[in-house]
Motif scaffolding. Structure first.
Motif, PDB file in Angstrom:
ATOM      1  N   THR A   1       0.848  -1.192   0.000  1.00 55.96           N
ATOM      2  CA  THR A   1       0.000   0.000   0.000  1.00 55.96           C
ATOM      3  C   THR A   1       0.885   1.244   0.000  1.00 55.96           C
ATOM      4  N   SER A   2       0.562   2.194  -0.844  1.00 59.18           N
ATOM      5  CA  SER A   2       1.374   3.412  -0.903  1.00 59.18           C
ATOM      6  C   SER A   2       1.191   4.217   0.382  1.00 59.18           C
ATOM      7  N   PRO A   3       2.208   4.989   0.772  1.00 58.71           N
ATOM      8  CA  PRO A   3       2.062   5.848   1.955  1.00 58.71           C
ATOM      9  C   PRO A   3       0.847   6.780   1.856  1.00 58.71           C
ATOM     10  N   ALA A   4       0.595   7.343   0.687  1.00 54.98           N
ATOM     11  CA  ALA A   4      -0.550   8.252   0.528  1.00 54.98           C
ATOM     12  C   ALA A   4      -1.871   7.516   0.744  1.00 54.98           C
ATOM     13  N   ASP A   5      -1.998   6.309   0.191  1.00 54.53           N
ATOM     14  CA  ASP A   5      -3.231   5.533   0.363  1.00 54.53           C
ATOM     15  C   ASP A   5      -3.416   5.104   1.817  1.00 54.53           C
ATOM     16  N   LEU A   6      -2.341   4.709   2.466  1.00 55.55           N
ATOM     17  CA  LEU A   6      -2.413   4.333   3.877  1.00 55.55           C
ATOM     18  C   LEU A   6      -2.855   5.537   4.703  1.00 55.55           C
ATOM     19  N   TYR A   7      -2.297   6.693   4.407  1.00 52.82           N
ATOM     20  CA  TYR A   7      -2.640   7.895   5.158  1.00 52.82           C
ATOM     21  C   TYR A   7      -4.118   8.251   4.969  1.00 52.82           C
ATOM     22  N   ARG A   8      -4.583   8.237   3.737  1.00 54.95           N
ATOM     23  CA  ARG A   8      -6.005   8.539   3.483  1.00 54.95           C
ATOM     24  C   ARG A   8      -6.917   7.552   4.223  1.00 54.95           C
ATOM     25  N   HIS A   9      -6.540   6.283   4.217  1.00 55.58           N
ATOM     26  CA  HIS A   9      -7.311   5.272   4.943  1.00 55.58           C
ATOM     27  C   HIS A   9      -7.314   5.582   6.442  1.00 55.58           C
ATOM     28  N   SER A  10      -6.182   6.012   6.968  1.00 59.94           N
ATOM     29  CA  SER A  10      -6.101   6.328   8.401  1.00 59.94           C
ATOM     30  C   SER A  10      -7.034   7.479   8.771  1.00 59.94           C
ATOM     31  N   LEU A  11      -7.177   8.461   7.894  1.00 58.34           N
ATOM     32  CA  LEU A  11      -8.090   9.572   8.152  1.00 58.34           C
ATOM     33  C   LEU A  11      -9.540   9.088   8.194  1.00 58.34           C
ATOM     34  N   ARG A  12      -9.891   8.182   7.295  1.00 60.61           N
ATOM     35  CA  ARG A  12     -11.242   7.619   7.289  1.00 60.61           C
ATOM     36  C   ARG A  12     -11.527   6.906   8.617  1.00 60.61           C
ATOM     37  N   LEU A  13     -10.539   6.156   9.111  1.00 60.85           N
ATOM     38  CA  LEU A  13     -10.715   5.447  10.384  1.00 60.85           C
ATOM     39  C   LEU A  13     -10.894   6.428  11.539  1.00 60.85           C
TER      40      LEU A  13
ATOM     41  N   ILE B   1       6.120  10.719   3.110  1.00 58.12           N
ATOM     42  CA  ILE B   1       5.236  11.765   2.591  1.00 58.12           C
ATOM     43  C   ILE B   1       5.198  12.921   3.596  1.00 58.12           C
ATOM     44  N   VAL B   2       4.853  14.083   3.088  1.00 55.81           N
ATOM     45  CA  VAL B   2       4.574  15.244   3.931  1.00 55.81           C
ATOM     46  C   VAL B   2       3.119  15.608   3.674  1.00 55.81           C
ATOM     47  N   VAL B   3       2.363  15.747   4.754  1.00 54.03           N
ATOM     48  CA  VAL B   3       0.930  15.990   4.645  1.00 54.03           C
ATOM     49  C   VAL B   3       0.592  17.347   5.267  1.00 54.03           C
ATOM     50  N   GLU B   4      -0.169  18.140   4.526  1.00 48.84           N
ATOM     51  CA  GLU B   4      -0.769  19.354   5.056  1.00 48.84           C
ATOM     52  C   GLU B   4      -2.259  19.072   5.128  1.00 48.84           C
ATOM     53  N   MET B   5      -2.869  19.367   6.265  1.00 45.89           N
ATOM     54  CA  MET B   5      -4.295  19.078   6.369  1.00 45.89           C
ATOM     55  C   MET B   5      -4.935  19.925   7.451  1.00 45.89           C
ATOM     56  N   ARG B   6      -6.243  19.879   7.431  1.00 45.47           N
ATOM     57  CA  ARG B   6      -7.047  20.566   8.439  1.00 45.47           C
ATOM     58  C   ARG B   6      -8.107  19.592   8.918  1.00 45.47           C
ATOM     59  N   GLY B   7      -8.273  19.527  10.230  1.00 44.09           N
ATOM     60  CA  GLY B   7      -9.316  18.711  10.827  1.00 44.09           C
ATOM     61  C   GLY B   7     -10.353  19.616  11.470  1.00 44.09           C
TER      62      GLY B   7
ATOM     63  N   ASP C   1      -9.285  19.741   3.928  1.00 51.00           N
ATOM     64  CA  ASP C   1      -8.129  20.181   3.133  1.00 51.00           C
ATOM     65  C   ASP C   1      -6.958  19.253   3.388  1.00 51.00           C
ATOM     66  N   VAL C   2      -6.774  18.270   2.524  1.00 50.14           N
ATOM     67  CA  VAL C   2      -5.662  17.329   2.672  1.00 50.14           C
ATOM     68  C   VAL C   2      -4.794  17.409   1.425  1.00 50.14           C
ATOM     69  N   LEU C   3      -3.547  17.785   1.615  1.00 51.66           N
ATOM     70  CA  LEU C   3      -2.561  17.794   0.530  1.00 51.66           C
ATOM     71  C   LEU C   3      -1.445  16.842   0.925  1.00 51.66           C
ATOM     72  N   ILE C   4      -1.185  15.855   0.076  1.00 54.93           N
ATOM     73  CA  ILE C   4      -0.131  14.880   0.344  1.00 54.93           C
ATOM     74  C   ILE C   4       0.978  15.094  -0.672  1.00 54.93           C
ATOM     75  N   HIS C   5       2.161  15.367  -0.143  1.00 55.38           N
ATOM     76  CA  HIS C   5       3.324  15.641  -0.982  1.00 55.38           C
ATOM     77  C   HIS C   5       4.270  14.443  -0.957  1.00 55.38           C
ATOM     78  N   GLN C   6       4.617  13.956  -2.117  1.00 55.85           N
ATOM     79  CA  GLN C   6       5.620  12.900  -2.225  1.00 55.85           C
ATOM     80  C   GLN C   6       6.998  13.532  -1.993  1.00 55.85           C
ATOM     81  N   THR C   7       7.903  12.758  -1.439  1.00 54.68           N
ATOM     82  CA  THR C   7       9.276  13.225  -1.253  1.00 54.68           C
ATOM     83  C   THR C   7      10.183  12.398  -2.154  1.00 54.68           C
ATOM     84  N   THR C   8      11.457  12.703  -2.118  1.00 57.42           N
ATOM     85  CA  THR C   8      12.397  11.921  -2.916  1.00 57.42           C
ATOM     86  C   THR C   8      12.590  10.518  -2.347  1.00 57.42           C
TER      87      THR C   8
END
Length: 141
Positions: free
Chosen positions: A5-17, A85-91, A73-80
């Motif tokens: 699972t990609s880091p971005a997909d895992l992160y999005r899933h974690s927010l849903r939980l 990942i670096v995530v900017e978000m608002r809850g 507002d969720v922005l997921i930035h890929q790194t090198t």
């Protein structure tokens, strides 16, 4: 979640939980030796949690304190580094203690290994919750 699972997909899933208030499933997304850090933690609050059990204890009562409604507002930035990942978000939601609105911005630096959170540095501002009159922002102090 599968190990690939990609880091971005895992992160999005974690927010849903978190929105579903399914803290046990959220904790299951962590590696056994995962590390959760809060670089801006005020004195007396944990700045670093080591291991899945510590993270579970910290998060166990989170829904009793903050009723999350959305992460608009969720922005997921890929790194090198593909695993980071670096995530900017608002809850947004409300504080259970006093019913006041909860509106917090976050920046997180997250590393995933084997489909699990390995490290998570959460740059949230504890002053925002303190100013709302609440005595809790995810901490079990």
């Amino acid at each position: 979640m599968p190990a690939n699972t990609s880091p971005a997909d895992l992160y999005r899933h974690s927010l849903r939980l978190l929105l579903d208030k399914n803290i046990p499933a959220w904790v299951d997304l962590w590696a056994q030796d995962g590390i959760l850090e809060f670089p801006f933690a005020p004195q007396g609050w944990p700045g670093r949690l080591e291991g899945k059990e510590s993270i579970a204890a910290y998060m166990r009562h989170y829904p009793d304190h903050i009723d999350l409604h959305d992460f608009p507002d969720v922005l997921i930035h890929q790194t090198t580094a593909p695993e980071t990942i670096v995530v900017e978000m608002r809850g947004v939601g409300r504080l259970m203690e006093n019913g006041k609105p909860f509106n917090m911005t976050y920046i997180a630096v997250v590393t995933v290994q084997g489909g699990r959170f390995a490290t998570y540095r959460d740059y949230w501002n504890p002053l925002g919750v303190h100013e709302s009159g609440a005595d809790f922002a995810g901490s079990t102090r």
